[in-house]
Write a protein that holds these residues in place. Structure first.
Motif, mmCIF file in Angstrom:
data_model
loop_
_atom_site.group_PDB
_atom_site.id
_atom_site.type_symbol
_atom_site.label_atom_id
_atom_site.label_comp_id
_atom_site.label_asym_id
_atom_site.label_seq_id
_atom_site.Cartn_x
_atom_site.Cartn_y
_atom_site.Cartn_z
ATOM 1 N N ALA A 1 34.266 29.766 4.467
ATOM 2 C CA ALA A 1 33.738 28.501 5.001
ATOM 3 C C ALA A 1 34.721 27.355 4.780
ATOM 4 O O ALA A 1 34.963 26.547 5.688
ATOM 5 C CB ALA A 1 32.389 28.185 4.360
ATOM 6 N N VAL A 2 35.298 27.284 3.599
ATOM 7 C CA VAL A 2 36.250 26.210 3.295
ATOM 8 C C VAL A 2 37.509 26.364 4.142
ATOM 9 O O VAL A 2 38.010 25.393 4.716
ATOM 10 C CB VAL A 2 36.578 26.194 1.781
ATOM 11 C CG1 VAL A 2 37.772 25.300 1.484
ATOM 12 C CG2 VAL A 2 35.360 25.743 0.989
ATOM 13 N N LEU A 3 38.036 27.572 4.244
ATOM 14 C CA LEU A 3 39.242 27.794 5.035
ATOM 15 C C LEU A 3 39.002 27.542 6.523
ATOM 16 O O LEU A 3 39.911 27.100 7.235
ATOM 17 C CB LEU A 3 39.775 29.205 4.802
ATOM 18 C CG LEU A 3 40.412 29.421 3.431
ATOM 19 C CD1 LEU A 3 40.573 30.907 3.134
ATOM 20 C CD2 LEU A 3 41.746 28.700 3.335
ATOM 21 N N ALA A 4 37.786 27.774 6.995
ATOM 22 C CA ALA A 4 37.459 27.525 8.405
ATOM 23 C C ALA A 4 37.550 26.040 8.747
ATOM 24 O O ALA A 4 37.764 25.684 9.905
ATOM 25 C CB ALA A 4 36.071 28.058 8.725
ATOM 26 N N GLU A 5 37.413 25.175 7.754
ATOM 27 C CA GLU A 5 37.564 23.729 7.970
ATOM 28 C C GLU A 5 39.018 23.346 8.241
ATOM 29 O O GLU A 5 39.286 22.254 8.726
ATOM 30 C CB GLU A 5 37.070 22.955 6.748
ATOM 31 C CG GLU A 5 35.605 23.091 6.464
ATOM 32 C CD GLU A 5 35.215 22.386 5.176
ATOM 33 O OE1 GLU A 5 35.960 21.486 4.719
ATOM 34 O OE2 GLU A 5 34.169 22.739 4.604
ATOM 35 N N ARG A 6 39.939 24.214 7.862
ATOM 36 C CA ARG A 6 41.377 24.025 8.014
ATOM 37 C C ARG A 6 41.909 22.736 7.386
ATOM 38 O O ARG A 6 42.633 21.967 8.017
ATOM 39 C CB ARG A 6 41.778 24.104 9.476
ATOM 40 C CG ARG A 6 41.593 25.494 10.020
ATOM 41 C CD ARG A 6 42.270 25.669 11.312
ATOM 42 N NE ARG A 6 42.034 27.036 11.751
ATOM 43 C CZ ARG A 6 42.730 27.606 12.694
ATOM 44 N NH1 ARG A 6 43.683 26.946 13.291
ATOM 45 N NH2 ARG A 6 42.472 28.831 13.044
ATOM 46 N N PRO A 7 41.580 22.525 6.110
ATOM 47 C CA PRO A 7 42.197 21.391 5.412
ATOM 48 C C PRO A 7 43.678 21.699 5.193
ATOM 49 O O PRO A 7 44.106 22.845 5.318
ATOM 50 C CB PRO A 7 41.441 21.343 4.086
ATOM 51 C CG PRO A 7 41.048 22.760 3.849
ATOM 52 C CD PRO A 7 40.746 23.328 5.216
ATOM 53 N N ILE B 1 43.579 37.482 -2.648
ATOM 54 C CA ILE B 1 44.645 37.836 -1.708
ATOM 55 C C ILE B 1 44.174 37.632 -0.270
ATOM 56 O O ILE B 1 44.916 37.103 0.567
ATOM 57 C CB ILE B 1 45.132 39.278 -1.946
ATOM 58 C CG1 ILE B 1 45.845 39.360 -3.285
ATOM 59 C CG2 ILE B 1 46.034 39.754 -0.812
ATOM 60 C CD1 ILE B 1 46.090 40.763 -3.779
ATOM 61 N N ASN B 2 42.944 38.039 0.033
ATOM 62 C CA ASN B 2 42.417 37.853 1.384
ATOM 63 C C ASN B 2 42.326 36.376 1.743
ATOM 64 O O ASN B 2 42.650 35.973 2.872
ATOM 65 C CB ASN B 2 41.054 38.526 1.541
ATOM 66 C CG ASN B 2 41.158 40.032 1.570
ATOM 67 O OD1 ASN B 2 42.225 40.591 1.841
ATOM 68 N ND2 ASN B 2 40.064 40.704 1.274
ATOM 69 N N ALA B 3 41.899 35.550 0.795
ATOM 70 C CA ALA B 3 41.834 34.108 1.044
ATOM 71 C C ALA B 3 43.241 33.564 1.279
ATOM 72 O O ALA B 3 43.453 32.740 2.183
ATOM 73 C CB ALA B 3 41.167 33.397 -0.137
ATOM 74 N N TYR B 4 44.199 34.024 0.503
ATOM 75 C CA TYR B 4 45.581 33.587 0.664
ATOM 76 C C TYR B 4 46.126 33.992 2.041
ATOM 77 O O TYR B 4 46.760 33.183 2.730
ATOM 78 C CB TYR B 4 46.442 34.180 -0.454
ATOM 79 C CG TYR B 4 47.893 33.810 -0.367
ATOM 80 C CD1 TYR B 4 48.313 32.510 -0.665
ATOM 81 C CD2 TYR B 4 48.843 34.746 -0.009
ATOM 82 C CE1 TYR B 4 49.653 32.167 -0.586
ATOM 83 C CE2 TYR B 4 50.184 34.409 0.066
ATOM 84 C CZ TYR B 4 50.587 33.122 -0.211
ATOM 85 O OH TYR B 4 51.915 32.786 -0.136
ATOM 86 N N GLN C 1 47.631 32.494 7.672
ATOM 87 C CA GLN C 1 47.437 32.686 9.108
ATOM 88 C C GLN C 1 46.956 31.423 9.813
ATOM 89 O O GLN C 1 47.195 31.253 11.001
ATOM 90 C CB GLN C 1 46.446 33.823 9.366
ATOM 91 C CG GLN C 1 46.965 35.170 8.958
ATOM 92 C CD GLN C 1 45.882 36.241 8.975
ATOM 93 O OE1 GLN C 1 44.719 35.976 9.161
ATOM 94 N NE2 GLN C 1 46.298 37.482 8.752
ATOM 95 N N THR C 2 46.287 30.546 9.076
ATOM 96 C CA THR C 2 45.727 29.351 9.691
ATOM 97 C C THR C 2 46.512 28.086 9.340
ATOM 98 O O THR C 2 46.085 26.983 9.685
ATOM 99 C CB THR C 2 44.248 29.171 9.292
ATOM 100 O OG1 THR C 2 44.149 29.105 7.867
ATOM 101 C CG2 THR C 2 43.402 30.318 9.810
ATOM 102 N N GLY C 3 47.629 28.234 8.642
ATOM 103 C CA GLY C 3 48.461 27.094 8.306
ATOM 104 C C GLY C 3 47.938 26.240 7.167
ATOM 105 O O GLY C 3 48.318 25.081 7.019
#
Length: 123
Positions: free
Chosen positions: A48-54, A76-79, A84-86
């Motif tokens: 959810a946090v990574l989907a915000e793309r901060p 590792i998956n979060a990293y 992948q999303t910058g």
């Protein structure tokens, strides 16, 4: 903050909280044991946090007393998702037992780690 109480199945709870240290960063604070029985909670929050793309996501681990291979896989998956999303993902203040596992597995050579959130944000 929730304590590390065993749930009815004997697993230790995992408390995962989020914050916004700056307008373009997010902080995920993880307390308890990040293992097979608790990783789903971390994974949901991290996605959810990574989907915000901060610009930056910090994962604070000072209150994490234990991490197993499932928990390491979650980090590792979060990293990977961050790459992948910058998004820049960094670890903050891993507890001594977690830092030891990160070093033994070489993950500390892949994911940057800082002693404080401030140091991570100014790196």
């Amino acid at each position: 903050m929730t304590g590390n109480r065993p749930d009815p199945e004997g697993h230790t709870e995992l408390d995962v909280r989020t914050g916004r240290p700056t307008p373009d960063s997010r902080l995920i604070t993880v307390s308890g044991e990040l293992d097979r029985g608790t990783r789903d909670r971390f994974d949901r929050v991290a996605r959810a946090v990574l989907a915000e793309r901060p610009a930056t996501v910090l994962v604070e681990l000072s209150g994490t007393g234990f991490i197993d291979s499932s928990g390491l896989t979650s980090l590792i998956n979060a990293y990977r998702t961050a790459l992948q999303t910058g998004v820049r993902l960094a670890l903050v203040a891993p507890s001594e037992p977690v830092a030891r596992i990160l070093a033994l597995t070489g993950i500390d050579q892949v994911i940057d780690s800082y002693p404080t959130s401030g140091a991570a944000l100014h790196a």
